[in-house]
Design a protein around this motif. Structure first.
Motif, mmCIF file in Angstrom:
data_model
loop_
_atom_site.group_PDB
_atom_site.id
_atom_site.type_symbol
_atom_site.label_atom_id
_atom_site.label_comp_id
_atom_site.label_asym_id
_atom_site.label_seq_id
_atom_site.Cartn_x
_atom_site.Cartn_y
_atom_site.Cartn_z
ATOM 1 N N UNK A 1 0.738 -1.023 -0.055
ATOM 2 C CA UNK A 1 0.131 -0.121 -0.063
ATOM 3 C C UNK A 1 1.007 1.258 -0.106
ATOM 4 N N UNK A 2 2.175 1.347 0.438
ATOM 5 C CA UNK A 2 2.940 2.288 0.392
ATOM 6 C C UNK A 2 3.693 2.619 -0.897
ATOM 7 N N UNK A 3 3.649 1.564 -1.682
ATOM 8 C CA UNK A 3 4.253 1.670 -2.993
ATOM 9 C C UNK A 3 3.504 1.461 -4.263
ATOM 10 N N UNK A 4 2.115 1.636 -3.895
ATOM 11 C CA UNK A 4 1.098 1.635 -5.133
ATOM 12 C C UNK A 4 0.874 2.785 -5.548
ATOM 13 N N UNK A 5 0.797 2.885 -7.037
ATOM 14 C CA UNK A 5 0.468 3.688 -7.854
ATOM 15 C C UNK A 5 -0.284 3.520 -9.196
ATOM 16 N N UNK A 6 -0.766 4.408 -9.775
ATOM 17 C CA UNK A 6 -1.749 4.182 -11.010
ATOM 18 C C UNK A 6 -2.586 5.022 -11.583
ATOM 19 N N UNK A 7 -3.550 4.735 -12.346
ATOM 20 C CA UNK A 7 -4.591 5.505 -12.858
ATOM 21 C C UNK A 7 -5.832 4.636 -13.039
ATOM 22 N N UNK A 8 -7.034 5.605 -12.687
ATOM 23 C CA UNK A 8 -8.347 5.170 -13.100
ATOM 24 C C UNK A 8 -9.028 5.943 -14.191
ATOM 25 N N UNK A 9 -9.451 5.250 -15.137
ATOM 26 C CA UNK A 9 -10.154 5.594 -16.363
ATOM 27 C C UNK A 9 -11.686 5.427 -16.310
ATOM 28 N N UNK B 1 -8.607 0.427 -14.849
ATOM 29 C CA UNK B 1 -7.449 0.991 -14.098
ATOM 30 C C UNK B 1 -6.187 0.145 -13.951
ATOM 31 N N UNK B 2 -5.173 0.906 -13.968
ATOM 32 C CA UNK B 2 -3.955 0.110 -13.807
ATOM 33 C C UNK B 2 -3.338 0.380 -12.399
ATOM 34 N N UNK B 3 -3.035 -0.638 -11.766
ATOM 35 C CA UNK B 3 -2.351 -0.606 -10.341
ATOM 36 C C UNK B 3 -1.043 -1.054 -10.351
ATOM 37 N N UNK B 4 -0.202 -0.316 -10.230
ATOM 38 C CA UNK B 4 1.484 -0.698 -10.193
ATOM 39 C C UNK B 4 2.035 -0.667 -8.693
ATOM 40 N N UNK B 5 3.121 -1.290 -8.569
ATOM 41 C CA UNK B 5 3.772 -1.291 -7.301
ATOM 42 C C UNK B 5 5.293 -0.752 -7.576
ATOM 43 N N UNK B 6 5.626 0.198 -7.081
ATOM 44 C CA UNK B 6 7.105 0.726 -7.333
ATOM 45 C C UNK B 6 8.257 -0.252 -6.535
ATOM 46 N N UNK C 1 2.213 -4.960 -11.942
ATOM 47 C CA UNK C 1 1.152 -4.743 -11.585
ATOM 48 C C UNK C 1 -0.142 -5.376 -11.910
ATOM 49 N N UNK C 2 -1.460 -4.992 -11.681
ATOM 50 C CA UNK C 2 -2.353 -5.478 -12.333
ATOM 51 C C UNK C 2 -3.299 -4.340 -12.957
ATOM 52 N N UNK C 3 -3.916 -4.639 -14.059
ATOM 53 C CA UNK C 3 -4.960 -4.004 -14.868
ATOM 54 C C UNK C 3 -6.412 -4.722 -14.409
ATOM 55 N N UNK C 4 -7.296 -3.743 -13.895
ATOM 56 C CA UNK C 4 -8.641 -4.344 -13.508
ATOM 57 C C UNK C 4 -9.685 -3.330 -14.102
ATOM 58 N N UNK D 1 -18.252 -7.739 -16.477
ATOM 59 C CA UNK D 1 -18.432 -7.760 -15.082
ATOM 60 C C UNK D 1 -17.109 -7.211 -14.562
ATOM 61 N N UNK D 2 -16.575 -7.923 -13.525
ATOM 62 C CA UNK D 2 -15.355 -7.515 -12.927
ATOM 63 C C UNK D 2 -14.224 -8.380 -13.427
ATOM 64 N N UNK D 3 -13.100 -7.823 -13.753
ATOM 65 C CA UNK D 3 -11.770 -8.497 -14.134
ATOM 66 C C UNK D 3 -10.718 -7.974 -13.469
ATOM 67 N N UNK D 4 -9.666 -8.776 -13.742
ATOM 68 C CA UNK D 4 -8.334 -8.425 -13.389
ATOM 69 C C UNK D 4 -7.338 -9.304 -14.035
ATOM 70 N N UNK D 5 -6.379 -8.855 -14.530
ATOM 71 C CA UNK D 5 -4.979 -9.695 -15.051
ATOM 72 C C UNK D 5 -3.623 -8.938 -14.700
ATOM 73 N N UNK D 6 -2.595 -9.750 -14.831
ATOM 74 C CA UNK D 6 -1.187 -9.139 -14.755
ATOM 75 C C UNK D 6 -0.890 -8.311 -15.626
#
Length: 401
Positions: free
Chosen positions: A141-149, A159-164, A180-183, A192-197
């Motif tokens: 949680x302290x190294x996560x970053x990304x964007x939501x569209x 959204x893209x969730x990455x980990x520095x 990270x993951x895109x979800x 529906x809801x999806x997530x992948x590396x």
């Protein structure tokens, strides 16, 4: 603090269909003091990031409300329990106060088997996991970053969730490939809801998608335990990070000599199934980044494909993009399949052109032979890819068990 950032698309590279808004985030909540990595901050200019928790709670929600139909003979409205309208509650309130409100609260009218999955349902449990799971003894949680569209009035979100620090570093490059993951999800019942590396190459801002199998939860029936789901998926991403460098290194050892092949670099991508406009962009990037524009390794060809898809794809996120992502990933993870696909497509083109005489037929046979030689040369290296992929798949299964 503004809870979302609407970025002017004229100031950055265009990615697919422009979203209605983008939210840049860093850190899981207000207890973390995380900043965007320098390479990511440079790409997004003056973006003022919010926390992930704040960004998720700012996304539109959906609630059910009764649907009725008008009897054409009596003009009466008759309620039906077979369907329920999905509406955004705050917009419905706004419309009640102001009939001329700009935003329509209605998302969708599904059947009564539809189960609403709101963003906090999915990503609230992720926040808990990110506070507990660590990388180098630092909570994710302290190294996560990304964007939501957001698209379609916020009813469709990616959204893209990455980990520095969860990254791959290639020799000679100052910026990493960050994992990270895109979800995403929508309220329209499409995916529906999806997530992948997922990974993003800080060197060129290329996006690498589908690095793990896409996990999907339908918006019908029972909704599973999302906390366990996220724990398993993040374990998969860490496994990919461990192996990605080895896949790239092996792909860098496989060169295609286009001076010996019967097609250009652009035609290589069109034979794989890329439309012309993407093939041209991919070829231009691959040729520019290769030591020689005539001899290009499979990693550089893969990078050209991801460059075209990241910066020039004209479709929308989802199935229309996924088909090309699979082609691009095969260049890196399954070079044998890539060459087979090219050979089959080239052979089909020869057959479609017809037999224009013995000279053309002989030229076609020689061309096919040159492709087959490339395939034969690959055989000794194919086992490395297959063994690594089998081992990775086995570890995936263990992580999801």
């Amino acid at each position: 603090m503004q809870s979302h950032v609407d970025e002017d698309s004229s100031t950055e590279v265009t990615e697919m269909k422009d979203p209605e808004s983008r939210t840049i985030f860093a850190g899981v909540d207000g207890r973390t003091d995380n900043e965007l990595p320098e390479w990511y901050r440079e790409r997004h200019g003056d973006a003022d990031p919010v926390t992930f928790a704040e960004a998720i709670r700012d996304l539109p929600q959906a609630v059910e409300t009764t649907v009725a139909y008008q009897n054409p003979y009596t003009d009466e409205w008759v309620e039906t329990e077979r369907f329920n309208a999905l509406v955004e509650p705050s917009r419905a309130q706004e419309q009640a106060r102001d009939e001329d409100a700009d935003t329509d609260p209605l998302f969708h009218v599904p059947t009564d088997s539809y189960s609403i999955i709101n963003p906090v349902d999915v990503y609230g449990p992720l926040e808990e996991v990110l506070r507990e799971e660590t990388i180098d003894e630092t909570p994710l949680g302290e190294v996560m970053f990304g964007e939501i569209r957001r698209y379609r009035g916020g009813g469709e979100v990616h959204m893209d969730i990455m980990f520095d620090g969860l990254e791959v570093r290639l020799p000679g490059r100052s910026d990493p490939i960050t994992m990270g993951v895109t979800s995403g999800y929508d309220f329209f019942g499409e995916h529906a809801v999806y997530v992948e590396g997922f990974a993003q190459d800080g060197y060129c801002s290329n996006t690498m998608r589908s690095l793990t199998d896409k996990e999907v939860i339908k918006q019908v029936g029972d909704v599973r335990n999302f906390r366990t789901w996220w724990e398993e998926l993040l374990a998969q991403v860490e496994l990919v990070a461990d192996d990605l460098f080895e896949f790239i290194r092996d792909a860098q050892d496989i060169d295609l000599d286009f001076s010996e092949l019967p097609f250009t670099v652009t035609e290589f991508y069109t034979l794989l199934g890329f439309p012309d406009y993407l093939a041209e962009r991919a070829a231009g990037d691959a040729e520019a980044n290769a030591v020689s524009p005539f001899e290009i390794d499979m990693w550089t060809l893969h990078s050209g494909a991801t460059y075209a898809l990241t910066h020039f794809f004209q479709g929308k996120e989802g199935a229309s993009l996924d088909q090309y992502v699979r082609i691009a990933n095969d260049i890196l993870f399954n070079p044998e399949s890539t060459i087979e696909r090219v050979e089959q497509a080239y052979e089909q083109e020869l057959e479609a052109d017809g037999d224009d005489g013995s000279q053309a037929s002989l030229a076609g046979e020689r061309a096919l032979a040159s492709i087959e030689r490339v395939s034969d040369d690959l055989q000794e290296k194919v086992e490395q890819f297959e063994e690594r992929e089998d081992a990775l798949r086995e570890r995936f299964q263990d992580a999801m068990a």
